[in-house]
Design a protein around this motif. Structure first.
Motif, PDB file in Angstrom:
ATOM      1  N   ASN A  77      -1.170   4.277   7.473  1.00 17.10           N
ATOM      2  CA  ASN A  77      -2.497   3.620   6.493  1.00 17.10           C
ATOM      3  C   ASN A  77      -2.888   2.895   7.634  1.00 17.10           C
ATOM      4  OD1 ASN A  77      -1.225   3.288   3.872  1.00 17.10           O
ATOM      5  ND2 ASN A  77       0.301   1.712   4.569  1.00 17.10           N
ATOM      6  N   SER A  78      -2.288   3.596   9.365  1.00 21.82           N
ATOM      7  CA  SER A  78      -3.312   3.470  10.413  1.00 21.82           C
ATOM      8  C   SER A  78      -3.992   3.937  10.861  1.00 21.82           C
ATOM      9  CB  SER A  78      -2.847   3.176  11.424  1.00 21.82           C
ATOM     10  OG  SER A  78      -1.835   4.181  11.593  1.00 21.82           O
ATOM     11  N   ARG A 127       0.926  -1.393  -0.460  1.00 17.91           N
ATOM     12  CA  ARG A 127       0.030  -0.295  -0.171  1.00 17.91           C
ATOM     13  C   ARG A 127       0.915   1.342   0.181  1.00 17.91           C
ATOM     14  NH1 ARG A 127      -4.078  -0.430   5.043  1.00 17.91           N
ATOM     15  NH2 ARG A 127      -2.119  -1.739   5.441  1.00 17.91           N
ATOM     16  N   GLY A 128       2.774   1.075  -0.293  1.00 19.33           N
ATOM     17  CA  GLY A 128       2.794   2.882  -0.497  1.00 19.33           C
ATOM     18  C   GLY A 128       4.220   1.965  -0.059  1.00 19.33           C
TER      19      GLY A 128
END
Length: 201
Positions: A199-200, A65-66
């Motif tokens: 992303n958290s 995701r990154g």
């Protein structure tokens, strides 16, 4: 003719210098960790016109995701955390803390804003997964009108496997406004923290 000969010699010298610099750069690299410049260049090559370009493993999070931060590869403690200070079983403070790769740290405490400002520290690595922090804050009374003095917090923490959490102990010492004399007993407690990622929640 003489001018052409000088130009040829100059170009040859530049070429040799470039080879030497390139060799030295390879000899001093960090393995799979890419510099921000190389990271940016590689990211630019990954366009919608070339969806099958393979990304370097060191640049990609496992969840895809990154892109991984190269500085975190060099200094695993680097990043943003949600922390909790506990004293004798009671929560003494909660907030957010950022550990920087240059050996500095900054904390946003959960205490009332009028009683303190942001606080900062400096850290060093003491072992494969252990760190020592020397942290300073400025303390005010409940009205925010009277300066009580600087507060020193010393932490010894251990980074958990996976580098997404840490725990350890701390001591807190209040000083007189001139910063020369401790006031009252030193407070002892424990600290825990969980990493906050892009992303958290």
């Amino acid at each position: 003719m003489k001018t052409r000969m000088q130009a040829a010699i100059t170009l040859a010298a530049i070429g040799l210098s470039t080879i030497a610099v390139s060799h030295n750069a390879r000899a001093c690299d960090f393995g799979n960790v890419q510099s921000p410049t190389n990271l940016h260049a590689t990211m630019l090559t990954y366009t919608q016109d070339s969806p099958n370009v393979a990304l370097t493993a060191a640049m990609r999070h496992e969840d895809g995701r990154g892109y991984a931060n190269p500085l975190q590869k060099l200094e695993p403690i680097t990043g943003l955390y949600r922390f909790t200070f506990t004293v004798q079983g009671n929560v003494a403070d909660q907030g957010f803390v950022t550990w920087h790769a240059d050996g500095t740290e900054i904390m946003n405490s959960g205490k009332a804003p009028q009683t303190q400002s942001f606080c900062m520290g400096a850290w060093t690595q003491t072992g494969p997964h252990t760190y020592r922090l020397n942290h300073w804050a400025l303390n005010w009374d409940a009205t925010g009108q009277t300066f009580l003095g600087p507060v020193n917090i010393r932490e010894n923490i251990t980074l958990a496997p996976g580098n997404n959490a840490y725990s350890g102990d701390f001591t807190l010492t209040q000083y007189t406004p001139d910063g020369k004399q401790p006031v009252g007993p030193t407070v002892h407690g424990t600290t825990t923290a969980m990493r906050v990622s892009a992303n958290s929640n």
